[in-house]
Design a protein around this motif. Structure first.
Motif, mmCIF file in Angstrom:
data_model
loop_
_atom_site.group_PDB
_atom_site.id
_atom_site.type_symbol
_atom_site.label_atom_id
_atom_site.label_comp_id
_atom_site.label_asym_id
_atom_site.label_seq_id
_atom_site.Cartn_x
_atom_site.Cartn_y
_atom_site.Cartn_z
ATOM 1 N N VAL A 125 0.740 -0.861 -0.128
ATOM 2 C CA VAL A 125 -0.312 0.104 0.142
ATOM 3 C C VAL A 125 1.001 1.683 0.005
ATOM 4 N N THR A 126 0.090 2.431 -0.247
ATOM 5 C CA THR A 126 0.882 4.163 -0.664
ATOM 6 C C THR A 126 0.420 4.525 0.206
ATOM 7 N N PRO A 127 1.656 5.492 1.238
ATOM 8 C CA PRO A 127 1.290 6.678 2.043
ATOM 9 C C PRO A 127 -0.267 6.453 2.460
ATOM 10 N N GLU A 145 -0.057 13.222 6.838
ATOM 11 C CA GLU A 145 1.368 12.900 6.860
ATOM 12 C C GLU A 145 2.274 12.885 7.832
ATOM 13 N N VAL A 146 1.549 12.183 8.491
ATOM 14 C CA VAL A 146 2.004 11.137 9.921
ATOM 15 C C VAL A 146 2.377 9.306 9.198
ATOM 16 N N ALA A 147 1.945 9.448 7.939
ATOM 17 C CA ALA A 147 1.139 8.295 6.934
ATOM 18 C C ALA A 147 3.085 8.566 6.658
ATOM 19 N N LYS A 148 3.217 9.894 6.086
ATOM 20 C CA LYS A 148 4.677 9.778 4.631
ATOM 21 C C LYS A 148 5.614 9.857 5.876
ATOM 22 N N LEU A 149 5.848 10.360 6.805
ATOM 23 C CA LEU A 149 7.290 9.963 8.176
ATOM 24 C C LEU A 149 7.329 8.665 8.236
ATOM 25 N N TYR A 155 4.946 5.472 -3.408
ATOM 26 C CA TYR A 155 6.208 4.290 -2.618
ATOM 27 C C TYR A 155 4.965 3.645 -2.255
ATOM 28 N N LYS A 156 5.354 2.243 -2.240
ATOM 29 C CA LYS A 156 4.354 1.221 -1.602
ATOM 30 C C LYS A 156 5.350 -0.170 -0.999
ATOM 31 N N VAL A 157 4.670 -0.443 0.883
ATOM 32 C CA VAL A 157 5.655 -1.613 0.767
ATOM 33 C C VAL A 157 4.403 -2.112 1.636
ATOM 34 N N PRO A 158 4.807 -3.053 2.375
ATOM 35 C CA PRO A 158 3.659 -4.515 2.157
ATOM 36 C C PRO A 158 3.617 -4.368 3.636
#
Length: 887
Positions: free
Chosen positions: A486-488, A500-504, A526-529
């Motif tokens: 998933v993305t931020p 913004e917290v998710a991006k941090l 930017y995707k991270v499992p």
């Protein structure tokens, strides 16, 4: 030796010489009495070889042996608690099999939580939903699966799949399982689980009951076949000691299988009871003419080589098990051979002392022979000698064909036994109602979530796959699976946190993973499992680097608990595990085809670097090694037994005839499951095949031995009838005990493996008894010319014949011509003629002429150790001027 004086009178010799001879006899008697004052042991030393000396030592030091056995038994009773028992039969799979390798990886990398299938009958769907909630609220229950009506509710039956917070052996799981049972006590409930079930303890209780019943049957059989009632406590104490010694020394083997731990005591008693009976009968025979001590020494000296050679066939048959690829073979061979050796040790060192101790009661409790003669069977065998053997050959050939089609199975979950446990009843009830739940685990290298997702999706497309589970399809929240990337923005919406917290969080993750290019290129795409991001957040929160508001923190804590359990079950540092439930039996052609398809699917993503593990894969691996083990055991057990028989009977033809009968009984035994369509667990065949060849061959040996001896004096037709009468008590005793032990094990245990072994053993022993009594006699009579033509004999060392005339003092065993024929132990003075073998070479002449050549005036026996009184009558004339008596 009055026969010598009478011979002299007949020859017209002076009375003075006779008087002188009588004086010499009295002097000899007086010297003999003085020797007895010193002790009879000196006589034994003079008389005997090493076996008599060993027997005398054992009998005379019996109190020391009693003390040693007391110490050993006390030690072994304590040591029984040190024995480690392996209940998982897959542990013994060959190391090079996929199942064994996969299980090792799975045990080292993953935790398998305890589960239970709980079926409740006669409830509505709404009641089932309510029960599912109640069960899930029990402390220690992690989850309850009850969703799909088709899979979990049918008719009026509901199925709850319960997962606990601990493994099968954890107390939290056991306590939760008990609470669930208590909660459902008022319902019609079936529970299939291993949580809180101690299969080893249950089996121990069952075997305890089996041993008690077996002991009663054995005592009854021994009472019928014994010569005196006081033999029975001697036999029981001897084998009680042997069983305790063997069981208490099992800790020396490391960890033994539940099979060896359970059946060894019963098999030990059934296989080795003959050894004690042989010594008992030897003692009774010797005690007819000798005092207790001397009778026991003589009996033991004769029994040691006889019993030792008898045990070789059993030991050789068991030794064949040690060559199996499947490790259970060497496990059982070690424990059972050790049991036989301890039985021999007890018979040789403990039983003689007990016979002396109980000798008074043995003499006082003699009874008539309660076993009838079977002359009618013997005569029937003689009359049918041209009919039965051809029929047997045809029957054996047909049985061999059916035996090769025996429906072997390699897992025992779905097998039914005459006696079933609560869990087994529940398993079959649930299976009949809701179908199969065949679990198969797929283990692959970690870190390839896309591969895992593709594999699970492809497997879900097959009708025979009821469900799958892996990180790629375990739901995290709102339709997202743990392995979804998933993305931020998606994370902020999922977790209800600021973008913004998710991006941090993503920036911190990229920095931690050294993915600085993602930061430079922007984090929007930017995707991270999810699983990896949640693990990172949890680790950072534990270290205090990340703090969130209370609501988010509480929500994440619940999610982290779920993730931790998912990680323990589905992912380690090196591997990922996927679980597939097949709606197929553990063993079937369809199951094999599906396993092959699964290998193709997984192999297309992970070439050669994965494992597929389950009861079904175990069955495939065992089936592949069974063919080799089957051939190996059959050939080796027959070869070892033939080798023993070859040197026992000194004939090449007789062992082949005996093996043919026992092999025929083995084929008939295992043709029964094929004819009846009853599945047979493969270990039942492998183990019983070796035992039946090694132990049941003794029945054929007993008959053959008697027949070989009797046909020297009788016609073959008469010899075989007398041989059957002489052999029947031994065959009846041993066969009845072994068959009873097998049938008891079969009907009184709930363990399918043990039950299969008992069933085959009991049936095989009965068939072997029937064939050696109803087929072997005809084969021996018809094959007599084969036996004679293929016989060979090793030349014995013939002692030198001593010749003398006059007055002499003899001490030792004399066989030959002494003014007649004698074959006896002699200690006294002889005046007359001697042409005989003296075992001790103790010949003291007194004014006699000792010659190398026979006296021409007195015919002598041929210089042969095989001379007999019958030879003397038919081949020799009596001495001139005399009519000497035969002794």
């Amino acid at each position: 030796m009055l026969f010598a004086a009478r011979a002299e009178r007949s020859a017209g010799k002076p009375i003075k010489s006779e008087i002188k001879h009588e004086i010499m006899i009295k002097i000899g008697k007086k010297d003999h009495e003085k020797g007895r004052v010193k002790s009879v042991e000196n006589e034994e030393k003079k008389k005997g070889g090493g076996m008599e000396k060993l027997a005398a030592l054992i009998v005379d030091k019996r109190n020391l042996f009693f003390l040693l056995y007391i110490f050993a038994i006390v030690f072994c009773v304590v040591a029984q608690g040190w024995v480690k028992v392996e209940n998982d039969i897959t542990t013994y799979l060959p190391d090079d099999t996929e199942t064994r390798q996969g299980l090792t990886v799975m045990d080292d990398n993953f935790v398998t939580y305890g589960t239970a299938q709980v079926m409740v009958d006669n409830i509505t769907y709404d009641m089932a939903l309510d029960l599912a909630d109640q069960i899930e609220n029990v402390d220690g229950v992690d989850s309850v699966k009850f969703k799909d009506e088709m899979d979990h509710y049918t008719g009026t039956s509901a199925l709850f799949e319960v997962t606990f917070d601990g493994t099968e052996d954890d107390d939290i799981s056991k306590q939760a399982m008990q609470q669930v049972r208590d909660m459902l006590a008022g319902y019609d409930t079936y529970v299939d689980t291993q949580v809180g079930v101690d299969a080893s303890a249950d089996l121990e209780k069952e075997m305890g009951m089996i041993i008690v019943v077996a002991a009663i049957i054995i005592v009854a059989v021994l009472t019928l076949t014994s010569r005196t009632y006081a033999e029975i406590p001697v036999l029981v104490m001897t084998f009680g000691a042997a069983a305790i010694l063997n069981k208490g020394t099992n800790f020396l083997c490391g960890k033994i299988s539940f099979i060896s731990n359970s059946v060894t005591v019963v098999l030990q008693l059934a296989l080795a009871i003959d050894y004690a009976i042989i010594l008992c009968h030897r003692f009774s025979d010797e005690h007819e003419t000798k005092p207790t001590r001397e009778a026991c020494i003589a009996a033991l000296a004769k029994a040691i080589p006889e019993i030792s050679s008898s045990s070789l066939t059993t030991i050789s048959g068991l030794a064949a098990l040690g060559f199996m690829h499947f490790g259970i073979g060497i496990d059982m061979a070690t424990v059972l051979i050790k049991a036989i050796l301890f039985s021999l040790l007890s018979v040789f060192t403990l039983m003689p002392g007990l016979l002396v101790l109980f000798s008074h009661w043995i003499d006082a409790t003699k009874h008539k022979n309660l076993i009838p003669k079977i002359t009618a069977i013997g005569k029937f065998d003689v009359k049918t000698r041209f009919i039965v053997p051809p029929l047997f050959v045809v029957a054996a050939a047909v049985a061999a064909v059916f035996a090769n089609k025996c429906p072997y199975v390699y897992t025992y979950t779905d097998l039914t036994t005459p006696k079933q446990s609560e869990s087994q009843i529940a398993h079959h009830k649930i299976q009949d109602t809701f179908g199969n739940k065949n679990l198969v685990a797929v283990i692959v290298p970690r870190g390839h979530y896309d591969y895992e997702r593709a594999i699970l999706k492809e497997l879900d497309g097959y009708d025979c796959v009821s469900s799958t589970q892996g990180l790629a399809n375990v739901e995290a929240k709102d339709g997202y699976a743990l392995a979804d990337a998933v993305t931020p923005r998606q994370l902020s919406e999922l977790m209800d946190i600021d973008y913004e917290v998710a991006k941090l969080l993503y920036t911190a993750y990229a920095t931690d993973q050294s993915q600085y290019g993602q930061i430079l290129n922007g984090l929007d795409n930017y995707k991270v499992p999810l699983y990896d991001m949640f693990q990172f957040i949890e680790r950072e929160m534990d270290e205090g680097d990340i703090t969130l508001d209370d609501d988010t923190q509480e929500e994440l804590d619940d999610l982290f608990d779920q993730l931790d359990k998912a990680q323990l079950q589905l992912q380690s540092d090196d591997y990922a595990r996927m679980v597939v439930y097949l709606d197929l039996p553990e063993e079937s052609d369809e199951t094999k085809a599906m396993l092959k398809k699964m290998h193709e699917i997984v192999g297309s993503y992970y070439p050669g670097d994965f494992y597929i593990v389950g009861n079904s894969t175990s069955a495939v691996d065992l089936a592949s090694s069974f063919v080799q083990d089957n051939t190996l055991i059959s050939v080796l057990s027959a070869f070892f037994v033939i080798l023993v028989l070859l040197f026992t009977f000194l004939s090449a033809g007789l062992p082949v005839l005996l093996i043919m009968v026992i092999q025929g009984s083995i084929w008939i035994n295992f043709a029964v499951p094929a004819i009846t369509g009853s599945p047979l667990y493969f270990l039942g065949y492998l183990i019983v095949n070796a035992i039946q060849m090694g132990a049941n061959i003794d029945y054929a040996i007993v008959i053959s031995s008697h027949y070989t001896e009797l046909k020297k004096l009788e016609k073959p037709h008469e010899a075989i009838v007398d041989a059957l009468n002489a052999s029947f008590p031994t065959i009846f005793t041993s066969g009845t005990i072994l068959a009873s032990a097998g049938e008891l094990i079969s009907f009184m245990t709930t363990n399918p493996v043990i039950s299969a072994i008992g069933e085959c053993l009991g049936r095989g022993t009965i068939i072997s008894m029937a064939l050696v009594l109803g087929v072997l006699p005809q084969i021996l009579v018809l094959g007599d010319f084969i036996i004679e033509k293929t016989s060979f004999e090793m030349k014995p060392i013939v002692p030198q014949t001593r010749q003398a005339t006059g007055t002499m003092h003899l001490q030792g065993r004399v066989r030959g011509y002494v003014s007649g024929v004698i074959d006896a132990d002699v200690n006294g003075v002889l005046r007359g003629q001697l042409n005989a073998i003296i075992s001790t070479e103790d010949l003291k002449t007194q004014g006699t002429d000792e010659a190398d050549e026979p006296d021409k005036d007195n015919p002598q026996l041929p210089e042969s150790s095989n001379a007999s009184p019958q030879d003397t009558e038919t081949q020799q004339e009596k001495p001139k001027g005399g009519n000497g008596d035969e002794n």
